[in-house]
Design a protein around this motif. Structure first.
Motif, mmCIF file in Angstrom:
data_model
loop_
_atom_site.group_PDB
_atom_site.id
_atom_site.type_symbol
_atom_site.label_atom_id
_atom_site.label_comp_id
_atom_site.label_asym_id
_atom_site.label_seq_id
_atom_site.Cartn_x
_atom_site.Cartn_y
_atom_site.Cartn_z
ATOM 1 N N ALA A 179 30.395 26.998 52.019
ATOM 2 C CA ALA A 179 31.288 25.992 51.466
ATOM 3 C C ALA A 179 32.306 26.510 50.395
ATOM 4 C CB ALA A 179 30.279 24.925 50.418
ATOM 5 N N LEU A 180 31.937 27.607 49.523
ATOM 6 C CA LEU A 180 32.867 28.194 48.616
ATOM 7 C C LEU A 180 33.900 28.907 49.579
ATOM 8 C CD1 LEU A 180 33.237 29.279 45.886
ATOM 9 C CD2 LEU A 180 32.195 31.457 46.551
ATOM 10 N N HIS A 181 33.567 29.576 50.518
ATOM 11 C CA HIS A 181 34.568 30.420 51.438
ATOM 12 C C HIS A 181 35.380 29.340 52.450
ATOM 13 C CE1 HIS A 181 34.033 34.627 50.295
ATOM 14 N NE2 HIS A 181 32.491 33.881 50.018
ATOM 15 N N LEU A 182 34.802 28.421 52.637
ATOM 16 C CA LEU A 182 35.631 27.191 53.438
ATOM 17 C C LEU A 182 36.530 26.823 52.476
ATOM 18 C CD1 LEU A 182 35.927 25.486 55.938
ATOM 19 C CD2 LEU A 182 34.263 24.032 55.035
ATOM 20 N N ALA A 183 36.534 26.702 51.301
ATOM 21 C CA ALA A 183 37.392 26.166 50.236
ATOM 22 C C ALA A 183 38.627 27.230 49.975
ATOM 23 C CB ALA A 183 36.820 25.850 48.975
ATOM 24 N N PHE A 192 51.849 34.601 47.850
ATOM 25 C CA PHE A 192 51.191 36.086 47.980
ATOM 26 C C PHE A 192 51.213 36.677 46.522
ATOM 27 C CE2 PHE A 192 55.386 36.776 48.809
ATOM 28 C CZ PHE A 192 56.020 37.869 48.118
ATOM 29 N N ASN A 193 51.390 35.693 45.544
ATOM 30 C CA ASN A 193 51.312 36.191 44.176
ATOM 31 C C ASN A 193 49.871 36.322 43.658
ATOM 32 O OD1 ASN A 193 51.344 36.549 41.408
ATOM 33 N ND2 ASN A 193 53.117 34.837 40.987
ATOM 34 N N SER A 194 49.444 37.501 43.635
ATOM 35 C CA SER A 194 47.883 37.735 43.317
ATOM 36 C C SER A 194 47.770 37.452 41.984
ATOM 37 C CB SER A 194 47.664 39.131 43.710
ATOM 38 O OG SER A 194 48.429 40.221 42.819
ATOM 39 N N SER A 195 48.473 37.111 41.083
ATOM 40 C CA SER A 195 48.360 36.691 39.724
ATOM 41 C C SER A 195 48.088 35.165 39.685
ATOM 42 C CB SER A 195 49.436 36.965 38.773
ATOM 43 O OG SER A 195 50.565 36.236 39.098
ATOM 44 N N GLU A 196 48.127 34.414 40.604
ATOM 45 C CA GLU A 196 47.796 33.046 40.919
ATOM 46 C C GLU A 196 46.425 32.961 41.209
ATOM 47 O OE1 GLU A 196 50.879 31.267 43.058
ATOM 48 O OE2 GLU A 196 52.361 31.111 41.441
ATOM 49 N N PHE A 197 45.749 31.754 41.006
ATOM 50 C CA PHE A 197 44.247 31.688 41.273
ATOM 51 C C PHE A 197 44.322 31.394 42.819
ATOM 52 C CE2 PHE A 197 40.422 28.952 41.950
ATOM 53 C CZ PHE A 197 39.582 29.640 41.494
ATOM 54 N N TYR A 198 44.752 30.618 43.309
ATOM 55 C CA TYR A 198 44.476 30.207 44.822
ATOM 56 C C TYR A 198 45.685 30.770 45.862
ATOM 57 C CZ TYR A 198 42.729 27.369 48.502
ATOM 58 O OH TYR A 198 41.999 26.657 49.586
ATOM 59 N N ALA A 199 46.364 31.813 45.499
ATOM 60 C CA ALA A 199 47.329 32.332 46.286
ATOM 61 C C ALA A 199 46.505 32.980 47.595
ATOM 62 C CB ALA A 199 48.095 33.567 46.056
ATOM 63 N N SER A 200 47.117 33.383 48.630
ATOM 64 C CA SER A 200 46.219 34.041 49.911
ATOM 65 C C SER A 200 45.872 35.376 49.331
ATOM 66 C CB SER A 200 47.447 34.390 50.912
ATOM 67 O OG SER A 200 48.343 35.204 50.502
ATOM 68 N N ASN A 201 46.292 35.884 48.237
ATOM 69 C CA ASN A 201 45.561 37.220 47.698
ATOM 70 C C ASN A 201 45.184 36.945 46.399
ATOM 71 O OD1 ASN A 201 48.353 37.071 47.128
ATOM 72 N ND2 ASN A 201 48.661 39.120 47.153
ATOM 73 N N GLY A 202 45.194 35.572 45.982
ATOM 74 C CA GLY A 202 44.907 35.413 44.456
ATOM 75 C C GLY A 202 43.678 35.757 43.981
ATOM 76 N N TRP A 203 43.522 36.046 42.648
ATOM 77 C CA TRP A 203 42.407 36.469 41.817
ATOM 78 C C TRP A 203 41.022 35.514 41.964
ATOM 79 C CZ3 TRP A 203 40.170 33.814 38.180
ATOM 80 C CH2 TRP A 203 41.045 32.874 37.533
ATOM 81 N N GLY A 204 41.533 34.155 42.234
ATOM 82 C CA GLY A 204 40.030 33.404 42.408
ATOM 83 C C GLY A 204 40.017 33.413 43.998
ATOM 84 N N ALA A 205 40.860 33.208 44.851
ATOM 85 C CA ALA A 205 40.265 32.985 46.190
ATOM 86 C C ALA A 205 39.961 33.957 46.821
ATOM 87 C CB ALA A 205 41.705 32.329 46.924
ATOM 88 N N VAL A 206 40.226 35.289 46.288
ATOM 89 C CA VAL A 206 39.850 36.637 47.059
ATOM 90 C C VAL A 206 38.786 37.214 46.198
ATOM 91 C CG1 VAL A 206 40.315 38.767 47.935
ATOM 92 C CG2 VAL A 206 41.674 36.811 48.387
#
Length: 236
Positions: A179-183, A192-206
């Motif tokens: 479920a976590l990875h589905l989200a 692609f701003n990695s400093s954002e939580f939910y970007a494609s490369n974000g610190w949260g989502a990745v």
């Protein structure tokens, strides 16, 4: 001899130990790698921005790439053993174990390719770069890896609950990992701003999502080491 008895497929204790230890050590390398994404030199605009990220020395990029390679190699050993863990418990659910193991191995390979491209880009670049921004591998270690872990989590969780191969908490928590990875899959639509939580490369989502998965794999590795191995039935 009663040939009507079905011989239980055996997984040697040594193999179970390899699977468990690989999961634990893989998580150790993964957790050692994560802080290196946040320990970066200070860099202010206009030298640094959304397009360039925080410029990093090659040694930092290559060190975390090496840690990643070690972690994923160990995770590959762990994922390769998933099918055997399930089959040993109940051969009727071998297909689910095969799906889980295949998806898990695919995850390790996809992620390793992504990090390999990043490390290679750092070697080639004349100037310092932030490969999490300038190297477009976001979908490889982002949405694609998330999907593989969704398939793994669902198949593995179901197989564990049906076969009793490991403790029931492993099965239920596996659904939680799925479920976590589905989200995390839709993060591909958020830049692609990695400093954002939910970007494609974000610190949260990745980083955070993968960190939770790594800790979970370590816990499953411990469960595999603690699971009592039943002796093979004797043919009489």
């Amino acid at each position: 001899m009663n040939t009507s008895l079905i011989t239980q497929i055996q997984l040697p204790p040594t193999a179970r130990r390899w699977i468990g230890v690989a999961g634990i050590l893989g998580a150790v390398f993964a957790m050692a790698e994560l802080p290196l994404y946040f320990v970066v030199p200070a860099c202010d605009p206009p030298a640094c921005g959304v397009e360039t990220g925080a410029l990093m020395p090659d040694w930092l990029i290559l060190t975390r790439t090496l840690f990643n390679f070690c972690a994923l190699t160990l995770f590959l050993v762990f994922m390769s053993g998933v099918r055997s863990l399930i089959t040993r418990a109940d051969a009727r659910y071998e297909w689910f174990g095969a799906v889980a193991g295949t998806a898990g191995v695919a995850w390790t390979i996809i992620d390793m390719v992504a990090k390999g491209i990043e490390g290679s880009s750092a070697i080639k670049a004349v100037e310092e770069i932030d490969p999490t921004r300038t190297v477009p591998t976001y979908l490889l270690y982002g949405s694609m890896s998330h999907l593989m872990l969704v398939v793994f989590g669902v198949a593995f969780g179901y197989a564990v609950l049906r076969t009793g191969a490991l403790s029931r908490w492993v099965g239920w928590s596996s659904f939680g990992i799925a479920a976590l990875h589905l989200a995390g899959v839709p993060s591909m639509f958020f830049g692609f701003n990695s400093s954002e939580f939910y970007a494609s490369n974000g610190w949260g989502a990745v980083a955070m999502f993968n960190g939770i998965a790594a800790i979970w794999v370590a816990a499953v590795g411990v469960a595999a080491l603690r699971k009592r191995v039943m002796p093979a039935p004797r043919l009489v």
